[in-house]
Design an enzyme around this catalytic site. Sequence first.
Site, PDB file in Angstrom:
ATOM      1  N   LYS A   3       0.833  -1.244   0.194  1.00 33.85           N
ATOM      2  CA  LYS A   3       0.090  -0.019  -0.043  1.00 33.85           C
ATOM      3  C   LYS A   3       0.907   1.339   0.247  1.00 33.85           C
ATOM      4  CE  LYS A   3      -3.818  -2.265   2.310  1.00 33.85           C
ATOM      5  NZ  LYS A   3      -4.760  -2.299   3.587  1.00 33.85           N
ATOM      6  N   TYR A  43     -11.900  -2.324  -3.121  1.00 31.21           N
ATOM      7  CA  TYR A  43     -12.631  -2.544  -1.835  1.00 31.21           C
ATOM      8  C   TYR A  43     -14.283  -2.366  -1.915  1.00 31.21           C
ATOM      9  CZ  TYR A  43      -8.206  -1.943   0.335  1.00 31.21           C
ATOM     10  OH  TYR A  43      -6.963  -2.136   0.998  1.00 31.21           O
ATOM     11  N   ASN A 106      -1.721   0.156   7.186  1.00 27.56           N
ATOM     12  CA  ASN A 106      -1.267  -1.276   7.567  1.00 27.56           C
ATOM     13  C   ASN A 106      -0.421  -1.859   6.471  1.00 27.56           C
ATOM     14  OD1 ASN A 106      -3.192  -2.068   5.983  1.00 27.56           O
ATOM     15  ND2 ASN A 106      -4.481  -3.196   7.396  1.00 27.56           N
ATOM     16  N   HIS A 109      -2.171  -5.471   1.544  1.00 26.85           N
ATOM     17  CA  HIS A 109      -3.192  -5.977   1.299  1.00 26.85           C
ATOM     18  C   HIS A 109      -2.967  -7.362   0.691  1.00 26.85           C
ATOM     19  CE1 HIS A 109      -7.296  -6.842  -0.396  1.00 26.85           C
ATOM     20  NE2 HIS A 109      -6.572  -7.225  -1.503  1.00 26.85           N
ATOM     21  N   GLU A 120      -9.356  -9.609  -7.987  1.00 28.90           N
ATOM     22  CA  GLU A 120      -8.511  -8.595  -7.874  1.00 28.90           C
ATOM     23  C   GLU A 120      -7.361  -8.630  -8.910  1.00 28.90           C
ATOM     24  OE1 GLU A 120      -7.386  -9.051  -3.543  1.00 28.90           O
ATOM     25  OE2 GLU A 120      -9.374  -8.520  -3.087  1.00 28.90           O
TER      26      GLU A 120
HETATM   27  P1  DAT Z   1      -7.715  -7.087   5.356  1.00 24.17           P
HETATM   28  O1  DAT Z   1      -6.878  -5.934   4.816  1.00 24.17           O
HETATM   29  O2  DAT Z   1      -6.534  -7.552   6.694  1.00 24.17           O
HETATM   30  O3  DAT Z   1      -8.032  -7.997   4.764  1.00 24.17           O
HETATM   31  P2  DAT Z   1     -10.153  -5.885   5.736  1.00 24.17           P
HETATM   32  O4  DAT Z   1     -10.355  -6.640   4.352  1.00 24.17           O
HETATM   33  O5  DAT Z   1     -11.197  -6.310   6.740  1.00 24.17           O
HETATM   34  O6  DAT Z   1      -8.844  -6.356   6.058  1.00 24.17           O
HETATM   35  O7  DAT Z   1     -10.056  -4.417   5.655  1.00 24.17           O
HETATM   36  C1  DAT Z   1      -9.658  -3.612   4.348  1.00 24.17           C
HETATM   37  C2  DAT Z   1      -8.661  -2.655   4.869  1.00 24.17           C
HETATM   38  O8  DAT Z   1      -9.697  -1.767   5.546  1.00 24.17           O
HETATM   39  C3  DAT Z   1      -7.655  -2.967   6.276  1.00 24.17           C
HETATM   40  O9  DAT Z   1      -6.505  -3.429   5.547  1.00 24.17           O
HETATM   41  C4  DAT Z   1      -7.605  -1.689   6.834  1.00 24.17           C
HETATM   42  C5  DAT Z   1      -8.997  -0.822   6.708  1.00 24.17           C
HETATM   43  N1  DAT Z   1      -9.818  -1.442   7.857  1.00 24.17           N
HETATM   44  C6  DAT Z   1     -10.590  -2.454   8.181  1.00 24.17           C
HETATM   45  N2  DAT Z   1     -11.119  -2.303   9.312  1.00 24.17           N
HETATM   46  C7  DAT Z   1     -11.010  -1.112   9.800  1.00 24.17           C
HETATM   47  C8  DAT Z   1     -11.391  -0.364  10.927  1.00 24.17           C
HETATM   48  N3  DAT Z   1     -12.222  -1.134  11.880  1.00 24.17           N
HETATM   49  N4  DAT Z   1     -11.152   0.916  11.105  1.00 24.17           N
HETATM   50  C9  DAT Z   1     -10.229   1.577  10.243  1.00 24.17           C
HETATM   51  N5  DAT Z   1      -9.861   0.876   8.975  1.00 24.17           N
HETATM   52  C10 DAT Z   1     -10.144  -0.321   8.883  1.00 24.17           C
HETATM   53 MG    MG Z   2      -9.543  -7.934   3.179  1.00 23.64          MG
END
Ligand code: DAT
Ligand code: MG
Length: 126
Positions: A3, A43, A106, A109, A120
């Site tokens: 990212k 997303y 973080n 991805h 994707e």
């Molecule tokens: P991952 O990236 O571990 O698959 P995800 O698909 O649930 O996680 O979420 C996509 C991204 O969105 C994640 O990398 C960071 C952001 N995100 C997820 N949950 C969040 C939250 N509770 N608050 C803020 N950002 C969040």
């Molecule tokens: Mg995810």
Amino acid sequence: MVKPDGVRRGLVGEVISRLERKGLTLEKIRMLAVDEALARRHYAEHVDKAFFPDLLEFITSGPVVAMQWSGESAIAVARTLMGATDPKQAAPGTIRADYGLAVTQNLVHGSDSPESAARELEIFFG
Ligand code: DAT
Ligand code: MG
């Protein structure tokens, strides 16, 4: 995907190294800017979530490095190396734990299923 924060901080090589050392194989790689339309496609499952505006601002804030990896259980293995979504809760030794702090920024991805990987990869590599 590395990212924008990972690219800005010079951690592209570190992420690639960790996956390579584990035994996964890099198949495709592409650096690109993610615009709002692409972010909404990538997303799609998150567009209605409260955190989406922050996620959108972040993911469009600079170039990303999209990659295709192969190997035994590549999806699960890559996500294990990445660590939990929130770097504060990620296990020590994972990419997110070692380099991240805030949940939005973080670093990486990773597709979470064969279906999301196919979707994707089509978005990023056609
Ligand atoms: P991952 O990236 O571990 O698959 P995800 O698909 O649930 O996680 O979420 C996509 C991204 O969105 C994640 O990398 C960071 C952001 N995100 C997820 N949950 C969040 C939250 N509770 N608050 C803020 N950002 C969040
Ligand atoms: Mg995810």
